[in-house]
Write an enzyme that holds these catalytic residues in place. Structure first.
Site, short mmCIF file in Angstrom:
data_model
loop_
_atom_site.label_atom_id
_atom_site.label_comp_id
_atom_site.label_asym_id
_atom_site.label_seq_id
_atom_site.Cartn_x
_atom_site.Cartn_y
_atom_site.Cartn_z
N THR A 25 0.83 -1.22 0.00
CA THR A 25 0.00 0.00 0.00
C THR A 25 0.86 1.26 0.00
O THR A 25 0.49 2.27 -0.58
CB THR A 25 -0.98 0.05 1.20
OG1 THR A 25 -0.24 -0.04 2.41
CG2 THR A 25 -2.01 -1.06 1.13
N PHE A 32 -6.99 -5.11 -0.35
CA PHE A 32 -8.33 -5.60 -0.62
C PHE A 32 -9.35 -5.08 0.37
O PHE A 32 -10.46 -4.72 0.02
CB PHE A 32 -8.33 -7.13 -0.57
CG PHE A 32 -8.41 -7.76 -1.93
CD1 PHE A 32 -8.36 -7.00 -3.08
CD2 PHE A 32 -8.56 -9.12 -2.05
CE1 PHE A 32 -8.44 -7.58 -4.32
CE2 PHE A 32 -8.64 -9.72 -3.29
CZ PHE A 32 -8.58 -8.95 -4.43
N ARG A 33 -8.96 -5.09 1.65
CA ARG A 33 -10.00 -4.95 2.67
C ARG A 33 -10.02 -3.61 3.40
O ARG A 33 -10.94 -3.34 4.15
CB ARG A 33 -9.90 -6.11 3.67
CG ARG A 33 -10.38 -7.38 3.01
CD ARG A 33 -10.26 -8.61 3.85
NE ARG A 33 -10.71 -9.76 3.08
CZ ARG A 33 -10.00 -10.34 2.12
NH1 ARG A 33 -8.79 -9.92 1.84
NH2 ARG A 33 -10.50 -11.35 1.44
N GLN A 98 1.40 -13.36 -0.90
CA GLN A 98 0.08 -13.45 -1.55
C GLN A 98 0.00 -12.42 -2.66
O GLN A 98 -0.98 -12.38 -3.38
CB GLN A 98 -1.02 -13.15 -0.54
CG GLN A 98 -1.04 -14.05 0.66
CD GLN A 98 -2.16 -13.62 1.60
OE1 GLN A 98 -3.32 -13.96 1.43
NE2 GLN A 98 -1.82 -12.86 2.62
N HIS A 118 -0.25 -16.65 -5.08
CA HIS A 118 -1.38 -16.27 -5.93
C HIS A 118 -0.93 -15.85 -7.33
O HIS A 118 -1.62 -15.10 -8.01
CB HIS A 118 -2.20 -15.17 -5.24
CG HIS A 118 -2.86 -15.64 -3.97
ND1 HIS A 118 -3.31 -14.80 -3.00
CD2 HIS A 118 -3.13 -16.90 -3.53
CE1 HIS A 118 -3.83 -15.52 -2.00
NE2 HIS A 118 -3.73 -16.78 -2.30
N CYS A 153 -2.93 -22.36 -29.26
CA CYS A 153 -3.44 -23.72 -29.00
C CYS A 153 -4.95 -23.71 -28.77
O CYS A 153 -5.55 -24.78 -28.62
CB CYS A 153 -2.72 -24.33 -27.80
SG CYS A 153 -3.40 -23.83 -26.20
N SER A 191 -1.07 -8.59 6.13
CA SER A 191 -2.12 -9.48 5.65
C SER A 191 -3.21 -9.57 6.71
O SER A 191 -2.91 -9.68 7.90
CB SER A 191 -1.57 -10.88 5.36
OG SER A 191 -2.64 -11.76 5.07
N ASN A 216 0.84 -5.80 11.37
CA ASN A 216 -0.30 -5.37 10.57
C ASN A 216 -0.98 -4.20 11.27
O ASN A 216 -1.10 -4.19 12.49
CB ASN A 216 -1.31 -6.53 10.42
CG ASN A 216 -2.23 -6.36 9.24
OD1 ASN A 216 -1.77 -6.24 8.11
ND2 ASN A 216 -3.53 -6.32 9.48
N ILE A 234 4.00 -0.59 8.27
CA ILE A 234 5.04 -1.55 7.87
C ILE A 234 6.38 -0.87 7.54
O ILE A 234 7.43 -1.26 8.09
CB ILE A 234 4.56 -2.38 6.65
CG1 ILE A 234 3.36 -3.23 7.09
CG2 ILE A 234 5.69 -3.25 6.09
CD1 ILE A 234 2.54 -3.78 5.95
#
Ligand code: NAD
Length: 245
Positions: A25, A32-33, A98, A118, A153, A191, A216, A234
């Site tokens: 960030t 995401f949240r 992730q 991911h 393909c 996370s 976090n 962080i």
């Protein structure tokens, strides 16, 4: 509190870092949240929808182009640089992430030492034959025709990330499991620890005798397992621990 993280790192012989969207960030990539995060704008498109619906594939590529305009300009931040320093010193054996933004590699951690749970959003791949495709080429073709790109393909081409509903990458999962079992200090950074199976690794480490640190901004569901919880920013925190600006 930060001194306690330095002490645990000092005592560790093999640490593993696990990162989520929060580490990026400070590079300008929304998580995401948090408020304003990606989920407040888009409902994720499930993998089964991508496979079964041409419109879902088209929408996936439209979003990818929009998101990539912000993400492709992002640079590693102080948190990434501090983690890279810990890897370079041999303190951290690998970074399980992730994230799909490639910023750990861009900050100097080798491909071999980054385990991407991911996938990677900086390129695309055929879902059938795994042929790699560069995004610039895919974006140009999509903008010209609005046709979701397909491989020679016949397979569908998709960003090389793991969507909800898509099988996890077997080799990365195996490596993350082995690293989590063999470390003596597991540091989960940025996370919310709610996306499984990725969020199972802190518990794997703890069950195998490792200490667990969670760094976090907000509390997480796994705080009760941790030896140390730091609800701090962080970049400044890891910067202070490593002396990285
Ligand atoms: P998440 O959004 O669920 O959690 C991020 C956490 O980081 C939040 O709890 C937030 O409070 C914290 N945070 C944000 N900025 C912080 C900062 N500067 N300092 C301290 N804490 C901070 O993210 P997640 O757990 O990684 O799960 C979301 C999924 O979304 C992952 O699977 C990931 O693949 C994907 N994702 C990746 C990126 C990326 O590659 N950069 C970005 C968004 C989402």
């Amino acid at each position: 509190m930060i001194g306690e993280l330095s002490r645990l790192l000092g005592e560790s012989r093999r640490a593993v870092v696990f990162t989520g969207a929060g580490v990026s960030t400070e590079s300008g990539i929304p998580d995401f949240r948090s408020p304003g995060g990606i989920w407040t704008k888009y409902q994720p498109i499930d993998f089964r929808e991508f496979i079964s619906s041409e419109e879902a594939r088209r929408e996936t590529w439209r979003r990818k182009i929009a998101v990539d305009e912000a993400v492709s300009r992002a640079e590693p931040n102080r948190g990434h640089r501090a983690i890279a320093q810990l890897v370079a010193e041999g303190k951290v054996s690998s970074v399980i992430t992730q994230n799909i933004d490639g910023l750990h590699q861009r900050s100097g951690v080798s491909d071999e030492q980054v385990i991407e749970l991911h996938g990677n959003g900086t390129y695309a791949a055929c879902l059938e034959c795994a042929q790699r495709y560069e995004l610039a080429e895919m974006f140009a073709a999509f903008k010209a025709s609005e046709e979701p790109p397909a491989c020679e393909c016949g397979g569908f081409i998709k960003s090389a990330t793991i969507s909800f509903g898509q099988p996890m990458p077997l080799q990365a999962m195996r490596r993350a499991q082995a690293e989590s079992k063999s470390c003596d200090l597991f540091i989960a950074i940025g996370s919310s620890l709610v996306v499984y199976p990725a969020a199972s690794f802190p518990a794997v480490a703890k069950q195998n005798g490792s200490r667990l640190v969670i760094l976090n901004r907000e509390p997480t569901d796994l705080d009760y397992l941790a030896d140390l919880v730091l609800n701090l920013e962080i970049g400044p925190t890891l910067g202070e621990v490593t002396g990285i600006e």
